[in-house]
Design a protein around this motif. Structure first.
Motif, PDB file in Angstrom:
ATOM      1  N   GLY A  44     -50.815  -7.721  18.499  1.00 49.69           N
ATOM      2  CA  GLY A  44     -51.754  -7.249  17.487  1.00 49.69           C
ATOM      3  C   GLY A  44     -51.597  -5.781  17.154  1.00 49.69           C
ATOM      4  O   GLY A  44     -51.118  -4.987  17.974  1.00 49.69           O
ATOM      5  N   LEU A  45     -52.005  -5.446  15.941  1.00 51.57           N
ATOM      6  CA  LEU A  45     -52.083  -4.073  15.448  1.00 51.57           C
ATOM      7  C   LEU A  45     -53.480  -3.908  14.876  1.00 51.57           C
ATOM      8  O   LEU A  45     -53.903  -4.703  14.035  1.00 51.57           O
ATOM      9  CB  LEU A  45     -51.023  -3.841  14.362  1.00 51.57           C
ATOM     10  N   GLU A  46     -54.213  -2.898  15.341  1.00 54.46           N
ATOM     11  CA  GLU A  46     -55.601  -2.710  14.923  1.00 54.46           C
ATOM     12  C   GLU A  46     -55.903  -1.224  14.818  1.00 54.46           C
ATOM     13  O   GLU A  46     -55.504  -0.431  15.669  1.00 54.46           O
ATOM     14  CB  GLU A  46     -56.545  -3.376  15.926  1.00 54.46           C
ATOM     15  N   LEU A  47     -56.629  -0.848  13.768  1.00 52.26           N
ATOM     16  CA  LEU A  47     -56.976   0.548  13.519  1.00 52.26           C
ATOM     17  C   LEU A  47     -58.153   1.024  14.383  1.00 52.26           C
ATOM     18  O   LEU A  47     -58.146   2.127  14.902  1.00 52.26           O
ATOM     19  CB  LEU A  47     -57.304   0.716  12.026  1.00 52.26           C
ATOM     20  N   ASP A  48     -59.146   0.171  14.560  1.00 55.15           N
ATOM     21  CA  ASP A  48     -60.379   0.555  15.251  1.00 55.15           C
ATOM     22  C   ASP A  48     -60.190   0.558  16.768  1.00 55.15           C
ATOM     23  O   ASP A  48     -59.867  -0.476  17.359  1.00 55.15           O
ATOM     24  CB  ASP A  48     -61.495  -0.412  14.854  1.00 55.15           C
ATOM     25  N   ALA A  49     -60.419   1.701  17.407  1.00 54.68           N
ATOM     26  CA  ALA A  49     -60.193   1.849  18.845  1.00 54.68           C
ATOM     27  C   ALA A  49     -61.081   0.919  19.672  1.00 54.68           C
ATOM     28  O   ALA A  49     -60.653   0.399  20.704  1.00 54.68           O
ATOM     29  CB  ALA A  49     -60.422   3.300  19.266  1.00 54.68           C
ATOM     30  N   ARG A  50     -62.323   0.679  19.243  1.00 54.62           N
ATOM     31  CA  ARG A  50     -63.208  -0.227  19.988  1.00 54.62           C
ATOM     32  C   ARG A  50     -62.681  -1.656  19.964  1.00 54.62           C
ATOM     33  O   ARG A  50     -62.739  -2.360  20.970  1.00 54.62           O
ATOM     34  CB  ARG A  50     -64.622  -0.172  19.428  1.00 54.62           C
ATOM     35  N   ASP A  51     -62.159  -2.080  18.801  1.00 56.96           N
ATOM     36  CA  ASP A  51     -61.585  -3.425  18.724  1.00 56.96           C
ATOM     37  C   ASP A  51     -60.313  -3.533  19.559  1.00 56.96           C
ATOM     38  O   ASP A  51     -60.057  -4.566  20.182  1.00 56.96           O
ATOM     39  CB  ASP A  51     -61.303  -3.815  17.265  1.00 56.96           C
ATOM     40  N   VAL A  52     -59.511  -2.473  19.571  1.00 57.00           N
ATOM     41  CA  VAL A  52     -58.311  -2.467  20.419  1.00 57.00           C
ATOM     42  C   VAL A  52     -58.717  -2.659  21.875  1.00 57.00           C
ATOM     43  O   VAL A  52     -58.142  -3.486  22.597  1.00 57.00           O
ATOM     44  CB  VAL A  52     -57.496  -1.161  20.238  1.00 57.00           C
ATOM     45  N   ALA A  53     -59.725  -1.934  22.323  1.00 56.76           N
ATOM     46  CA  ALA A  53     -60.191  -2.045  23.707  1.00 56.76           C
ATOM     47  C   ALA A  53     -60.721  -3.450  23.995  1.00 56.76           C
ATOM     48  O   ALA A  53     -60.453  -4.025  25.060  1.00 56.76           O
ATOM     49  CB  ALA A  53     -61.270  -0.999  23.988  1.00 56.76           C
ATOM     50  N   ALA A  54     -61.464  -4.028  23.043  1.00 53.22           N
ATOM     51  CA  ALA A  54     -61.994  -5.385  23.238  1.00 53.22           C
ATOM     52  C   ALA A  54     -60.862  -6.398  23.347  1.00 53.22           C
ATOM     53  O   ALA A  54     -60.898  -7.288  24.212  1.00 53.22           O
ATOM     54  CB  ALA A  54     -62.930  -5.754  22.086  1.00 53.22           C
ATOM     55  N   ALA A  55     -59.851  -6.275  22.491  1.00 51.83           N
ATOM     56  CA  ALA A  55     -58.710  -7.196  22.537  1.00 51.83           C
ATOM     57  C   ALA A  55     -57.934  -7.037  23.841  1.00 51.83           C
ATOM     58  O   ALA A  55     -57.536  -8.027  24.464  1.00 51.83           O
ATOM     59  CB  ALA A  55     -57.800  -6.972  21.330  1.00 51.83           C
ATOM     60  N   MET A  56     -57.732  -5.800  24.262  1.00 51.62           N
ATOM     61  CA  MET A  56     -57.029  -5.565  25.520  1.00 51.62           C
ATOM     62  C   MET A  56     -57.831  -6.114  26.702  1.00 51.62           C
ATOM     63  O   MET A  56     -57.261  -6.594  27.675  1.00 51.62           O
ATOM     64  CB  MET A  56     -56.723  -4.077  25.683  1.00 51.62           C
ATOM     65  N   GLY A  57     -59.161  -6.069  26.591  1.00 56.72           N
ATOM     66  CA  GLY A  57     -60.020  -6.645  27.615  1.00 56.72           C
ATOM     67  C   GLY A  57     -59.844  -8.156  27.742  1.00 56.72           C
ATOM     68  O   GLY A  57     -60.160  -8.732  28.782  1.00 56.72           O
ATOM     69  N   ARG A  58     -59.337  -8.787  26.712  1.00 56.18           N
ATOM     70  CA  ARG A  58     -59.026 -10.226  26.746  1.00 56.18           C
ATOM     71  C   ARG A  58     -57.620 -10.481  27.280  1.00 56.18           C
ATOM     72  O   ARG A  58     -57.153 -11.603  27.265  1.00 56.18           O
ATOM     73  CB  ARG A  58     -59.110 -10.822  25.340  1.00 56.18           C
ATOM     74  N   GLY A  59     -56.952  -9.396  27.689  1.00 55.20           N
ATOM     75  CA  GLY A  59     -55.594  -9.538  28.205  1.00 55.20           C
ATOM     76  C   GLY A  59     -54.545  -9.665  27.117  1.00 55.20           C
ATOM     77  O   GLY A  59     -53.457 -10.187  27.352  1.00 55.20           O
ATOM     78  N   LEU A  60     -54.850  -9.154  25.920  1.00 56.11           N
ATOM     79  CA  LEU A  60     -53.942  -9.265  24.785  1.00 56.11           C
ATOM     80  C   LEU A  60     -53.123  -7.995  24.604  1.00 56.11           C
ATOM     81  O   LEU A  60     -53.553  -6.899  24.976  1.00 56.11           O
ATOM     82  CB  LEU A  60     -54.739  -9.544  23.507  1.00 56.11           C
ATOM     83  N   SER A  61     -51.956  -8.152  24.016  1.00 58.70           N
ATOM     84  CA  SER A  61     -51.074  -7.030  23.732  1.00 58.70           C
ATOM     85  C   SER A  61     -51.378  -6.498  22.329  1.00 58.70           C
ATOM     86  O   SER A  61     -50.965  -7.082  21.330  1.00 58.70           O
ATOM     87  CB  SER A  61     -49.611  -7.484  23.816  1.00 58.70           C
ATOM     88  N   VAL A  62     -52.137  -5.405  22.280  1.00 59.14           N
ATOM     89  CA  VAL A  62     -52.575  -4.825  21.013  1.00 59.14           C
ATOM     90  C   VAL A  62     -52.310  -3.334  21.048  1.00 59.14           C
ATOM     91  O   VAL A  62     -52.538  -2.673  22.068  1.00 59.14           O
ATOM     92  CB  VAL A  62     -54.086  -5.075  20.778  1.00 59.14           C
ATOM     93  N   VAL A  63     -51.805  -2.799  19.934  1.00 60.74           N
ATOM     94  CA  VAL A  63     -51.631  -1.359  19.805  1.00 60.74           C
ATOM     95  C   VAL A  63     -52.517  -0.861  18.675  1.00 60.74           C
ATOM     96  O   VAL A  63     -52.793  -1.585  17.722  1.00 60.74           O
ATOM     97  CB  VAL A  63     -50.155  -0.963  19.545  1.00 60.74           C
ATOM     98  N   GLN A  64     -52.969   0.373  18.822  1.00 61.30           N
ATOM     99  CA  GLN A  64     -53.748   0.979  17.758  1.00 61.30           C
ATOM    100  C   GLN A  64     -52.782   1.502  16.712  1.00 61.30           C
ATOM    101  O   GLN A  64     -51.818   2.203  17.031  1.00 61.30           O
ATOM    102  CB  GLN A  64     -54.623   2.120  18.290  1.00 61.30           C
ATOM    103  N   GLY A  65     -53.012   1.117  15.467  1.00 60.17           N
ATOM    104  CA  GLY A  65     -52.135   1.550  14.395  1.00 60.17           C
ATOM    105  C   GLY A  65     -52.711   1.226  13.038  1.00 60.17           C
ATOM    106  O   GLY A  65     -53.714   0.533  12.920  1.00 60.17           O
ATOM    107  N   ASP A  66     -52.038   1.732  12.029  1.00 62.36           N
ATOM    108  CA  ASP A  66     -52.474   1.633  10.638  1.00 62.36           C
ATOM    109  C   ASP A  66     -51.450   0.809   9.857  1.00 62.36           C
ATOM    110  O   ASP A  66     -50.277   1.180   9.779  1.00 62.36           O
ATOM    111  CB  ASP A  66     -52.575   3.049  10.066  1.00 62.36           C
ATOM    112  N   ALA A  67     -51.894  -0.292   9.269  1.00 67.00           N
ATOM    113  CA  ALA A  67     -50.989  -1.171   8.514  1.00 67.00           C
ATOM    114  C   ALA A  67     -50.311  -0.430   7.368  1.00 67.00           C
ATOM    115  O   ALA A  67     -49.175  -0.742   7.009  1.00 67.00           O
ATOM    116  CB  ALA A  67     -51.749  -2.377   7.966  1.00 67.00           C
ATOM    117  N   ASP A  68     -50.979   0.560   6.807  1.00 69.43           N
ATOM    118  CA  ASP A  68     -50.409   1.309   5.682  1.00 69.43           C
ATOM    119  C   ASP A  68     -49.224   2.177   6.096  1.00 69.43           C
ATOM    120  O   ASP A  68     -48.468   2.624   5.241  1.00 69.43           O
ATOM    121  CB  ASP A  68     -51.474   2.202   5.037  1.00 69.43           C
TER     122      ASP A  68
END
Length: 197
Positions: A44-68
């Motif tokens: 996953g790629l997600e801009l919002d830091a809180r959502d990144v933390a929530a996804a990582m809390g599910r054991g998912l591989s997510v980086v904080q970033g901007d699609a643009d």
């Protein structure tokens, strides 16, 4: 875990054991479903830091970033699917982002709220104001939506780009609706796309 209706369509369509990039993945609900139900390698790629933390809390591989900006860093054809759900209308250059999706993934899912839905039209026609609905829940000044796209706009855009539509689904509320009058009656659209051969 119950997924949003557009995410349920995507989850039911993605093939098992494939590589998936979810751009604007939020808290990772779709990625978790794809991993747990289909054995997918979901990133996953997600801009919002809180959502990144929530996804990582599910054991998912997510980086904080901007699609643009950050999609340019991904190699060609590095995923079987690139997913952009309810995010296209929030990007600065939706045309560039869509090009990147189809470069990174062999196929791309794109879902968006339809700004030509009859309730949106009625709000503008009879009230003279930008609508606030279940899918567009905030006032005009606080919305992340910067490009107002309709089903017909998106179809025309795909045609000019020679992008192949492999599947499309339309939702009114949480129920599927037909494609014939989707520009008027669908609140939400989901497209499965690929590059022309």
């Amino acid at each position: 875990m119950t997924l949003r209706p557009d995410l349920s369509i995507i989850a039911a369509t993605v093939q098992p054991r494939t590589r998936v990039l979810d751009i604007g993945c939020g808290d990772g609900a779709l990625m978790a479903a794809l991993r747990d139900r289909h054995g997918c390698d979901a990133r996953g790629l997600e801009l919002d830091a809180r959502d990144v933390a929530a996804a990582m809390g599910r054991g998912l591989s997510v980086v904080q970033g901007d699609a643009d900006i950050d999609l340019a860093d991904y190699p060609d054809n590095s995923f079987d699917y690139a997913i952009l759900s309810q995010t296209l209308q929030t990007t600065r250059r939706p045309d560039w982002v869509l090009d990147q999706l189809l470069r990174i993934g062999r196929r791309a899912f794109v879902s968006f709220p339809n700004f030509a839905h009859w309730r949106v039209r009625a709000s503008l026609l009879f009230g003279g104001r930008m609508p606030v609905t279940r899918l567009l829940p905030v006032e005009w000044y606080a919305t992340p939506n910067i490009h107002h796209v309709t089903v017909d706009d998106f179809r025309a855009f795909l045609k000019t780009r020679g992008i192949v539509v492999e599947g499309c689904w339309f939702l009114s509320g949480d129920q599927r609706t037909g494609s014939a009058m989707a520009n008027l009656f669908a609140e939400h659209a989901v497209f499965l796309l690929r590059r022309a051969e």
